[in-house]
Design an enzyme around this catalytic site. Sequence first.
Site, PDB file in Angstrom:
ATOM      1  N   GLN A 180       5.754   7.242  -1.709  1.00 28.23           N
ATOM      2  CA  GLN A 180       5.652   7.297  -0.246  1.00 28.23           C
ATOM      3  C   GLN A 180       4.657   6.261   0.247  1.00 28.23           C
ATOM      4  OE1 GLN A 180       4.474  11.438  -0.995  1.00 28.23           O
ATOM      5  NE2 GLN A 180       2.768  11.086   0.438  1.00 28.23           N
ATOM      6  N   GLN A 217       1.983   1.863  -6.895  1.00 28.81           N
ATOM      7  CA  GLN A 217       1.699   1.215  -5.624  1.00 28.81           C
ATOM      8  C   GLN A 217       1.855  -0.291  -5.808  1.00 28.81           C
ATOM      9  OE1 GLN A 217      -1.212  -0.717  -5.666  1.00 28.81           O
ATOM     10  NE2 GLN A 217      -1.891  -0.945  -3.555  1.00 28.81           N
ATOM     11  N   ASP A 276       0.829  -1.206   0.000  1.00 34.21           N
ATOM     12  CA  ASP A 276       0.000   0.000   0.000  1.00 34.21           C
ATOM     13  C   ASP A 276       0.862   1.254   0.000  1.00 34.21           C
ATOM     14  OD1 ASP A 276      -2.574  -1.407   0.151  1.00 34.21           O
ATOM     15  OD2 ASP A 276      -1.677  -2.161   1.988  1.00 34.21           O
ATOM     16  N   THR A 277       0.770   2.003  -1.104  1.00 28.44           N
ATOM     17  CA  THR A 277       1.749   3.024  -1.445  1.00 28.44           C
ATOM     18  C   THR A 277       1.086   4.086  -2.305  1.00 28.44           C
ATOM     19  OG1 THR A 277       3.468   1.313  -1.464  1.00 28.44           O
ATOM     20  CG2 THR A 277       3.993   3.344  -2.608  1.00 28.44           C
ATOM     21  N   ALA A 278       1.712   5.254  -2.411  1.00 25.29           N
ATOM     22  CA  ALA A 278       1.233   6.303  -3.320  1.00 25.29           C
ATOM     23  C   ALA A 278       2.422   6.834  -4.110  1.00 25.29           C
ATOM     24  CB  ALA A 278       0.577   7.428  -2.532  1.00 25.29           C
TER      25      ALA A 278
END
Length: 529
Positions: A360, A424, A342-344
Site C-alpha cells: 500500500q 517499498q 514511498d510504500t509499505a
Amino acid sequence: MNIMPQSRKGMVAAPHYLASQTGAFILQSGGNAIDAAVAISAVLGVVYPHMTGVGGDSFFLIHDSKTGTVNAYNGSGRSGMRATASFYTKQGFETIPQRGPLAAVTVPGMVDAWEAVWKKYGRLAWEQVMLPAIRYAEEGFPASPSLARWTVRDLEWLRQDTYLRETFLRDGQPLSEGELVVQPRLAEVLRGVSAEGRSYFYEGAFSRRMGAATERDGSPLTADDFAAHRGEWVEPVSTSYRGHDVYQLPPNTQGFSLLMMLNMLEHTDVSAIARFSPEFYHLMAETVKKAFRDRDRYLTDPAFRDIPLDRLLSKAYASELWHELQSSPQAAEHLSAMMGQDTAYAAVTDDEGNAVSFIQSLYFDFGSAYVPDGCGVILQNRGSFFSLDDRKPNVLEPRKRTFHTLMPGMVLKNGRPYLLLGTQGGEGQPQTQLSILTGVIDYGMNVQQAIALPRWLYGRTWGDVSDTLKIEHRSYEDISSRLEAYGHTVEAVRDYDALMGEAQGILIADDGTFSGAADPRSDGLAIGI
C-alpha cells in the site's frame, strides 16, 4: 542482521514494529491471515503516515487454503470524471503538479480493499479488526526513526498544510524519534469505517464533505468520484522459474516486469555467477532494462489500452530478449521515467495454509501533502504520474487507473505457498524482488540473508536527471571501475540505505515451518506466533 524468527503457527512481517505486533495479536485472538493483514494495513496507515494511509491505494495477493488458489484484489483508485489533460493544460501546466490539491487526481482505494478481502475471507468481527488502528490514532504512538527522518526531509511541504503542520511538526519543527503522535481526526474516520464499513468513506456524509473540500480546493476529485469507486478481484499473472510458480498482480501494476526478468534469467545459470561480482550486477541491470522498455511502452489501465501480456510473458519472447541482451556486452541505453518510491509492504501466514502478500502507498512521502479541510486524511498523489501527452499510453483520462508501481509477490512450490515478498521503492520494487528471489532460489539463502544482501538499483527517482546504477557500498569498491567499463554510470550509496527499498518476506519450508524477515533498512519486525 536482524534475527530471523521461526514458527509453526503463523508469521507476520511488516515495516513497522507496531503493525507486526498487531498482526501477531490478531492471529493469537483467533483471526486468520486475512484478518491480520487488514488490521496490519489499517495500523500502517496510522503509524507509517509518510508511506501509507487511508487516502492511498493497496493491492492484495491471497492464497486461499480451502481452494488452493491464489486470488488478487486491485485496490487502486481511478481518476476523477473531470480529470483530463486539458483540465491541467488550460491552467498552464505541462505536467501534473506533484503536491497540493491538484496532485490529488485519483480516488483512494484502500478502504474499499479492506472490506472486500475481509468480507470474502475474514473470520473475526470487522470492529475487532479495525480497533488497533483506532487506538493508535486516538491514543498516539511514538514516532519511529523513519517518520522522524521524513519530517526533516519534507519540512517545507508539512509546513504548508495546516493539518500536516499541526500533526507532524512541533512548533514548526520536525519530530524527534519517540515523540508522541496523536491523530484524533483520523481516529474519527477509522471509527466511522468501523461502524459503517466502506460506505462511510465513499458514500456517506463524510465522503460528501471530503469531495466538496477537494473540489473547492481545485482538485478534479468530487464526491461523485468517491461514490463511484469500486475495487475489483482480478486474475493474477504468473510464470515458472526453476520449478517455482511466481505470482504478481496484473496491469495496471508493473508486476509483469519481474516475471519477464525471471523468464530471461532462466536462460543462464545465475548461481554460477558470483553474487558480488560486476558480471552479476551488469546482468541484472541489463535484464531490468529489457523488461522496463516494454513496461514503459505498454503499462497503463488495461481498460483503456490493450496490453499484450500473453506475448510479453511468453517463454518464446523471453528467448528473443535474452538473445538481444547477449548480442552486446555493453550497457544498453534506457532512460526510465522518474517515479516516487514511498510504500509499505507486509506479509502474513497462518497455520491453516492461508497466506497474504500485500502492499500500500500514498505514492510520494506524505502523498500529495494535502489534507482536505477537517477530514484528517492525507490524499495520495498517485495520479500525478499520469502523462498529459495524449501520445503516451498513460495519458490522463477520466475514470482511469494510472501505471502503478505497487506489486506484492508470492511464490508457490508444489502448489503451496513458499515465499511471500515485496518492498517499498517505485523503480526498485521489481529489482529488489529479483534480488531476493535469486538469493533464495539460485543462491540457496534463507529469507533474512536474501533481504540483507547488498542491492543494486537501476533507474531514477524524482529529482534525478539521469539514470544511474546505484550499488550499496559493501560491494562497490572493487567493482565500480569494471562496471563503468561496461558503460554503466555507477553511484555508491550507503550500506543498508532505505533508498534501496524496505523489504519484508516470509519463507515456508517443506515441513511447514515459517521463517520471517524484516529489512534492516526499515523500522520493521518479523514476529512468529
